[in-house]
Design an enzyme around this catalytic site. Structure first.
Site, short mmCIF file in Angstrom:
data_model
loop_
_atom_site.label_atom_id
_atom_site.label_comp_id
_atom_site.label_asym_id
_atom_site.label_seq_id
_atom_site.Cartn_x
_atom_site.Cartn_y
_atom_site.Cartn_z
N GLU A 1 24.46 -65.24 49.54
CA GLU A 1 23.63 -66.35 50.02
C GLU A 1 22.17 -65.97 50.29
O GLU A 1 21.30 -66.83 50.33
CB GLU A 1 24.25 -66.96 51.28
CG GLU A 1 25.47 -67.81 50.98
CD GLU A 1 26.20 -68.20 52.25
OE1 GLU A 1 25.53 -68.57 53.23
OE2 GLU A 1 27.44 -68.12 52.26
N HIS B 1 20.36 -64.09 48.24
CA HIS B 1 19.75 -64.41 46.94
C HIS B 1 19.69 -65.93 46.76
O HIS B 1 18.73 -66.47 46.21
CB HIS B 1 20.59 -63.82 45.80
CG HIS B 1 20.76 -62.33 45.83
ND1 HIS B 1 21.96 -61.73 46.09
CD2 HIS B 1 19.88 -61.33 45.61
CE1 HIS B 1 21.82 -60.42 46.03
NE2 HIS B 1 20.57 -60.14 45.74
N GLN C 1 14.89 -47.13 40.02
CA GLN C 1 14.82 -47.14 41.49
C GLN C 1 16.01 -46.43 42.13
O GLN C 1 16.15 -46.43 43.35
CB GLN C 1 14.65 -48.56 42.04
CG GLN C 1 15.84 -49.46 41.88
CD GLN C 1 15.47 -50.92 42.18
OE1 GLN C 1 14.71 -51.53 41.46
NE2 GLN C 1 16.02 -51.46 43.25
N GLN D 1 9.46 -53.33 50.75
CA GLN D 1 9.40 -53.70 49.33
C GLN D 1 8.53 -54.95 49.15
O GLN D 1 7.69 -55.01 48.24
CB GLN D 1 10.80 -53.96 48.82
CG GLN D 1 10.89 -54.66 47.49
CD GLN D 1 12.32 -54.77 47.02
OE1 GLN D 1 12.93 -53.76 46.69
NE2 GLN D 1 12.88 -55.96 46.98
N VAL E 1 18.84 -63.65 55.46
CA VAL E 1 20.06 -64.46 55.61
C VAL E 1 21.17 -63.53 56.11
O VAL E 1 21.36 -62.43 55.58
CB VAL E 1 20.46 -65.14 54.29
CG1 VAL E 1 21.76 -65.91 54.45
CG2 VAL E 1 19.34 -66.07 53.83
N ARG F 1 25.52 -54.48 48.92
CA ARG F 1 26.24 -53.24 49.25
C ARG F 1 27.25 -53.43 50.38
O ARG F 1 28.04 -52.53 50.65
CB ARG F 1 25.25 -52.13 49.61
CG ARG F 1 24.44 -51.64 48.39
CD ARG F 1 23.61 -50.42 48.71
NE ARG F 1 23.06 -49.80 47.52
CZ ARG F 1 21.82 -49.99 47.05
NH1 ARG F 1 20.99 -50.78 47.69
NH2 ARG F 1 21.42 -49.38 45.94
P1 AMP Z 1 18.58 -57.10 45.35
O1 AMP Z 1 19.45 -57.81 44.37
O2 AMP Z 1 19.32 -56.42 46.44
O3 AMP Z 1 17.56 -56.22 44.66
O4 AMP Z 1 17.74 -58.23 46.09
C1 AMP Z 1 17.02 -59.19 45.37
C2 AMP Z 1 16.19 -59.98 46.32
O5 AMP Z 1 17.03 -60.62 47.28
C3 AMP Z 1 15.19 -59.11 47.12
O6 AMP Z 1 13.94 -59.79 47.21
C4 AMP Z 1 15.86 -58.99 48.45
O7 AMP Z 1 14.96 -58.78 49.52
C5 AMP Z 1 16.53 -60.34 48.57
N1 AMP Z 1 17.62 -60.29 49.55
C6 AMP Z 1 18.65 -59.41 49.58
N2 AMP Z 1 19.42 -59.61 50.68
C7 AMP Z 1 18.86 -60.65 51.35
C8 AMP Z 1 19.19 -61.34 52.55
N3 AMP Z 1 20.24 -61.00 53.30
N4 AMP Z 1 18.38 -62.36 52.94
C9 AMP Z 1 17.30 -62.71 52.20
N5 AMP Z 1 16.94 -62.11 51.05
C10 AMP Z 1 17.71 -61.09 50.63
#
Ligand code: AMP
Length: 295
Positions: free
Chosen positions: A35, A37, A61, A153, A176, A187
């Site tokens: 959620e 994402h 990365q 980031q 979120v 993760r």
């Molecule tokens: P990732 O797939 O982990 O690389 O994350 C993709 C995007 O989703 C990044 O901009 C993250 O900061 C964002 N994101 C990941 N977890 C959350 C969360 N719990 N709340 C809001 N955005 C998130």
């Protein structure tokens, strides 16, 4: 919903959208969507004529000892979620096409990439800034959505987008959380039930810090000590209180700050953070002299 697997197809799609006068919103991810994402995708769909989601587990990365190979890949459920939210195109390139043989160009954002996550992941932000710059060049977005969950980031991407004249507006969205406070993360699925309970100490320690800050505590050492004490059950990577704009360590809290934590919990490295803005009155007391005489 279009599925685009090559740079050429992605760019052609975006050029056609632009030719039709449409604004493009973009949500870069590594998939295994949750959620968090979802909130980024919803914001993009609400604000832009068309929205692109990228799903790309970016090898540059990850260090060799990290979880690139095991990173969760949940293609079918990701597609269903994106479709439901109203994403128009998914860009899912192959790693070899993003980094072909002979690839030699990397983006490094100085200053902001020092400290916090770069301590244990020195390769990380170079890989992130590089792939996001490349994605921007292919997707050609007007706006791109990132989560505060990865606050360092987000600051780095904002800087990169400005410094490289991309013309992309970077939008930061709130963290979120699960109902019990755990910040959502791809993760989290690595966690056993016991780890999952232990992991709650991250958000709970940040909640306790927020209470201290709200009560007027302005000594960074006092706040970080309280957070460390609350996280005694996990292997702390860092507890850092930094200037929210520069990511430089702060001793006294007199401007907007980021309090960020990272810890190893069982097999998962988890991060979380809060931002705190001292009241206008406090900020006013610390404004530079020239601002006071201005206008
Ligand atoms: P990732 O797939 O982990 O690389 O994350 C993709 C995007 O989703 C990044 O901009 C993250 O900061 C964002 N994101 C990941 N977890 C959350 C969360 N719990 N709340 C809001 N955005 C998130």
């Amino acid at each position: 919903m279009k599925i685009l697997r090559t740079k050429e197809a992605m760019r052609a799609w975006s050029i056609a959208q632009k030719a039709a006068g449409k604004s493009i919103g973009f949500v870069p991810t590594m998939g295994a969507l949750h959620e968090g994402h979802g909130s980024l995708m919803q914001a993009s769909v609400a604000k832009n004529d068309v929205s692109v989601l990228s799903i790309f587990v970016n090898p540059t990365q990850f260090a060799p000892h990290e979880d690139y190979g095991q990173y969760p890949r949940t293609w079918e459920t990701d597609l269903a979620m994106a479709e439901e939210i109203g994403i128009d195109a998914i860009y899912a390139p192959e790693p070899d096409s993003i980094y072909p043989e002979g690839y030699a160009t990397y983006v490094t954002v100085e200053g902001l990439s020092v400290g916090l996550c770069s301590g244990t992941r020195p390769h990380f932000f170079r890989g992130v800034a590089t792939v996001v710059a490349k994605l921007f060049n292919t997707v050609l977005p007007d706006r791109a959505y990132f989560g505060q969950k990865d606050a360092q980031q987000c600051a780095i991407i904002t800087r990169m987008a400005q410094d490289l004249d991309t013309g992309v507006e970077v939008v930061e969205m709130p963290i979120v959380r699960e109902a019990d406070g755990l910040a959502m993360s791809s993760r989290n699925r690595y966690l056993s039930e016991a780890d999952r309970t232990t992991a709650l100490c991250l958000s709970r320690s940040l909640d306790a810090a927020r209470a201290l800050l709200d009560a007027g505590e302005r000594d960074a050492a006092v706040v970080t000590a309280a957070v460390r004490a609350g996280m005694a059950a996990v292997e702390i990577d860092y507890v850092s209180l930094v200037d929210a704009a520069t990511m430089a360590p702060v001793d006294t809290i007199e401007r907007p700050i980021l309090l960020a934590v990272a810890a190893q919990v069982g097999p998962a490295r988890l991060i979380d953070n809060l931002k705190f803005f001292p009241s206008e009155i406090e900020l006013g007391a610390h404004r530079p002299a020239e601002a006071e005489t201005c206008c």
